[in-house]
Motif scaffolding. Structure first.
Motif, PDB file in Angstrom:
ATOM      1  N   MET A   1       0.843  -1.168   0.000  1.00 20.73           N
ATOM      2  CA  MET A   1       0.000   0.000   0.000  1.00 20.73           C
ATOM      3  C   MET A   1       0.897   1.243   0.000  1.00 20.73           C
ATOM      4  O   MET A   1       1.793   1.363   0.827  1.00 20.73           O
ATOM      5  CB  MET A   1      -0.889  -0.021   1.242  1.00 20.73           C
ATOM      6  N   ASP A   2       0.673   2.153  -0.905  1.00 16.57           N
ATOM      7  CA  ASP A   2       1.430   3.392  -0.997  1.00 16.57           C
ATOM      8  C   ASP A   2       0.695   4.458  -0.192  1.00 16.57           C
ATOM      9  O   ASP A   2      -0.427   4.847  -0.521  1.00 16.57           O
ATOM     10  CB  ASP A   2       1.571   3.817  -2.459  1.00 16.57           C
ATOM     11  N   HIS A   3       1.320   4.914   0.880  1.00 16.54           N
ATOM     12  CA  HIS A   3       0.664   5.883   1.760  1.00 16.54           C
ATOM     13  C   HIS A   3       0.373   7.202   1.047  1.00 16.54           C
ATOM     14  O   HIS A   3      -0.641   7.844   1.328  1.00 16.54           O
ATOM     15  CB  HIS A   3       1.521   6.139   3.002  1.00 16.54           C
ATOM     16  N   TYR A   4       1.257   7.606   0.157  1.00 17.40           N
ATOM     17  CA  TYR A   4       1.024   8.858  -0.558  1.00 17.40           C
ATOM     18  C   TYR A   4      -0.204   8.733  -1.464  1.00 17.40           C
ATOM     19  O   TYR A   4      -1.030   9.636  -1.535  1.00 17.40           O
ATOM     20  CB  TYR A   4       2.260   9.235  -1.390  1.00 17.40           C
ATOM     21  N   ARG A   5      -0.298   7.604  -2.155  1.00 18.23           N
ATOM     22  CA  ARG A   5      -1.435   7.384  -3.047  1.00 18.23           C
ATOM     23  C   ARG A   5      -2.732   7.265  -2.239  1.00 18.23           C
ATOM     24  O   ARG A   5      -3.774   7.737  -2.666  1.00 18.23           O
ATOM     25  CB  ARG A   5      -1.226   6.134  -3.890  1.00 18.23           C
ATOM     26  N   THR A   6      -2.650   6.645  -1.080  1.00 16.43           N
ATOM     27  CA  THR A   6      -3.825   6.493  -0.228  1.00 16.43           C
ATOM     28  C   THR A   6      -4.434   7.847   0.121  1.00 16.43           C
ATOM     29  O   THR A   6      -5.651   8.012   0.111  1.00 16.43           O
ATOM     30  CB  THR A   6      -3.460   5.752   1.080  1.00 16.43           C
ATOM     31  N   LEU A   7      -3.580   8.826   0.408  1.00 14.83           N
ATOM     32  CA  LEU A   7      -4.071  10.156   0.758  1.00 14.83           C
ATOM     33  C   LEU A   7      -4.140  11.095  -0.447  1.00 14.83           C
ATOM     34  O   LEU A   7      -4.564  12.247  -0.307  1.00 14.83           O
ATOM     35  CB  LEU A   7      -3.178  10.781   1.838  1.00 14.83           C
ATOM     36  N   GLY A   8      -3.725  10.622  -1.622  1.00 14.15           N
ATOM     37  CA  GLY A   8      -3.771  11.451  -2.822  1.00 14.15           C
ATOM     38  C   GLY A   8      -2.750  12.567  -2.805  1.00 14.15           C
ATOM     39  O   GLY A   8      -3.051  13.685  -3.208  1.00 14.15           O
ATOM     40  N   LEU A   9      -1.533  12.262  -2.356  1.00 13.79           N
ATOM     41  CA  LEU A   9      -0.490  13.272  -2.212  1.00 13.79           C
ATOM     42  C   LEU A   9       0.729  12.924  -3.058  1.00 13.79           C
ATOM     43  O   LEU A   9       0.915  11.775  -3.445  1.00 13.79           O
ATOM     44  CB  LEU A   9      -0.032  13.349  -0.750  1.00 13.79           C
ATOM     45  N   ASN A  10       1.554  13.938  -3.318  1.00 14.65           N
ATOM     46  CA  ASN A  10       2.845  13.661  -3.949  1.00 14.65           C
ATOM     47  C   ASN A  10       3.885  13.485  -2.847  1.00 14.65           C
ATOM     48  O   ASN A  10       3.642  13.786  -1.681  1.00 14.65           O
ATOM     49  CB  ASN A  10       3.234  14.782  -4.922  1.00 14.65           C
ATOM     50  N   ARG A  11       5.052  13.010  -3.187  1.00 17.02           N
ATOM     51  CA  ARG A  11       6.073  12.668  -2.191  1.00 17.02           C
ATOM     52  C   ARG A  11       6.630  13.889  -1.462  1.00 17.02           C
ATOM     53  O   ARG A  11       7.178  13.771  -0.387  1.00 17.02           O
ATOM     54  CB  ARG A  11       7.209  11.891  -2.840  1.00 17.02           C
ATOM     55  N   GLY A  12       6.489  15.059  -1.998  1.00 13.44           N
ATOM     56  CA  GLY A  12       7.011  16.268  -1.352  1.00 13.44           C
ATOM     57  C   GLY A  12       5.954  17.010  -0.543  1.00 13.44           C
ATOM     58  O   GLY A  12       6.111  18.185  -0.244  1.00 13.44           O
ATOM     59  N   ALA A  13       4.890  16.352  -0.152  1.00 16.43           N
ATOM     60  CA  ALA A  13       3.790  17.006   0.555  1.00 16.43           C
ATOM     61  C   ALA A  13       4.248  17.525   1.915  1.00 16.43           C
ATOM     62  O   ALA A  13       5.036  16.885   2.608  1.00 16.43           O
ATOM     63  CB  ALA A  13       2.631  16.031   0.739  1.00 16.43           C
ATOM     64  N   THR A  14       3.730  18.685   2.282  1.00 14.05           N
ATOM     65  CA  THR A  14       4.043  19.263   3.592  1.00 14.05           C
ATOM     66  C   THR A  14       3.125  18.653   4.645  1.00 14.05           C
ATOM     67  O   THR A  14       2.144  17.980   4.316  1.00 14.05           O
ATOM     68  CB  THR A  14       3.830  20.788   3.582  1.00 14.05           C
ATOM     69  N   LYS A  15       3.450  18.931   5.903  1.00 13.17           N
ATOM     70  CA  LYS A  15       2.617  18.407   6.990  1.00 13.17           C
ATOM     71  C   LYS A  15       1.203  18.966   6.918  1.00 13.17           C
ATOM     72  O   LYS A  15       0.241  18.266   7.209  1.00 13.17           O
ATOM     73  CB  LYS A  15       3.244  18.715   8.348  1.00 13.17           C
ATOM     74  N   GLU A  16       1.077  20.212   6.528  1.00 12.33           N
ATOM     75  CA  GLU A  16      -0.256  20.812   6.404  1.00 12.33           C
ATOM     76  C   GLU A  16      -1.059  20.122   5.302  1.00 12.33           C
ATOM     77  O   GLU A  16      -2.251  19.865   5.463  1.00 12.33           O
ATOM     78  CB  GLU A  16      -0.153  22.319   6.123  1.00 12.33           C
ATOM     79  N   GLU A  17      -0.408  19.808   4.177  1.00  8.54           N
ATOM     80  CA  GLU A  17      -1.094  19.097   3.093  1.00  8.54           C
ATOM     81  C   GLU A  17      -1.501  17.693   3.543  1.00  8.54           C
ATOM     82  O   GLU A  17      -2.587  17.210   3.189  1.00  8.54           O
ATOM     83  CB  GLU A  17      -0.192  19.016   1.860  1.00  8.54           C
ATOM     84  N   ILE A  18      -0.640  17.051   4.334  1.00  7.44           N
ATOM     85  CA  ILE A  18      -0.961  15.709   4.844  1.00  7.44           C
ATOM     86  C   ILE A  18      -2.167  15.781   5.766  1.00  7.44           C
ATOM     87  O   ILE A  18      -3.096  14.979   5.665  1.00  7.44           O
ATOM     88  CB  ILE A  18       0.259  15.108   5.571  1.00  7.44           C
ATOM     89  N   LYS A  19      -2.177  16.764   6.660  1.00 13.26           N
ATOM     90  CA  LYS A  19      -3.303  16.920   7.583  1.00 13.26           C
ATOM     91  C   LYS A  19      -4.600  17.174   6.823  1.00 13.26           C
ATOM     92  O   LYS A  19      -5.641  16.606   7.148  1.00 13.26           O
ATOM     93  CB  LYS A  19      -3.036  18.063   8.559  1.00 13.26           C
ATOM     94  N   GLU A  20      -4.537  18.034   5.835  1.00  8.48           N
ATOM     95  CA  GLU A  20      -5.742  18.364   5.057  1.00  8.48           C
ATOM     96  C   GLU A  20      -6.229  17.147   4.261  1.00  8.48           C
ATOM     97  O   GLU A  20      -7.432  16.872   4.200  1.00  8.48           O
ATOM     98  CB  GLU A  20      -5.458  19.539   4.112  1.00  8.48           C
ATOM     99  N   ALA A  21      -5.305  16.405   3.655  1.00 10.15           N
ATOM    100  CA  ALA A  21      -5.695  15.206   2.897  1.00 10.15           C
ATOM    101  C   ALA A  21      -6.310  14.163   3.820  1.00 10.15           C
ATOM    102  O   ALA A  21      -7.313  13.522   3.470  1.00 10.15           O
ATOM    103  CB  ALA A  21      -4.478  14.622   2.179  1.00 10.15           C
TER     104      ALA A  21
END
Length: 190
Positions: A1-21
């Protein structure tokens, strides 16, 4: 399972983008939102919510994210249980529970029960309990406020003492009071 794909993010995502996703994913797949749905849809939503929670946990923690990225770059496909082990949303963790009570599922996402109290007479346990009592934020803020008040009182007292010494050099308080009484008596006589 790709965690970035799970949240719909790219590999350079910031913490704020991770929280929002994660917030978007949680709103979409939270099991309580699908309580009235069919069993299959509830199971699928619950699985996606769990995966999003695991991804959030791994990607938000800098050390775990670095380990995860390193394993992904090395060509290894990380297994999800390796990266979520011990996290509050992992299937092996007791904090993700779906126990049936009266036909309804009860979920406890990420809330851990406090540890049991130490046995009586256990000095290490008592010290740990004391530390646990004095570290909550409210207590620390109160202690900081009390320290500021105490420091202010000390500064005011020392300032008054310094001013007294500047205006009444060489005199004690009693001598100063006697001279004040003499001045009052002289004014009354005139």
């Amino acid at each position: 399972m790709d965690h970035y794909r799970t949240l719909g993010l790219n590999r350079g995502a910031t913490k704020e983008e991770i929280k929002e996703a994660f917030r978007r994913s949680a709103l979409q797949f939270h099991p309580d939102r699908h309580a009235q749905s069919s069993e299959d849809l509830r199971e699928a939503a619950s699985l996606k919510f769990k995966q999003a929670s695991e991804a959030y946990e791994v990607l938000l923690d800098d050390r775990r994210r670095a380990d995860y990225d390193s394993a992904c770059r090395g060509g290894a496909r990380p297994s999800s249980d390796r990266w979520s082990r011990g996290g509050p949303f992992s299937s092996s963790s007791s904090s993700y529970s779906s126990e049936h009570y009266g036909g309804r599922r009860q979920y406890d996402y990420g809330y851990r029960r406090p540890p049991p109290p130490p046995p009586p007479g256990d000095r290490v346990g008592a010290a740990a309990m004391l530390f646990r009592l004095i570290t909550p934020r409210g207590f620390l803020v109160g202690m900081a406020f009390a320290s500021v008040l105490l420091g202010g009182a000390v500064v005011v007292e020392r300032s008054m003492e310094t001013i007294w010494k500047m205006n009444n050099s060489g005199k004690s308080f009693e001598e100063a009071m006697e001279s004040i009484e003499q001045i009052k008596a002289q004014k009354e006589n005139n």
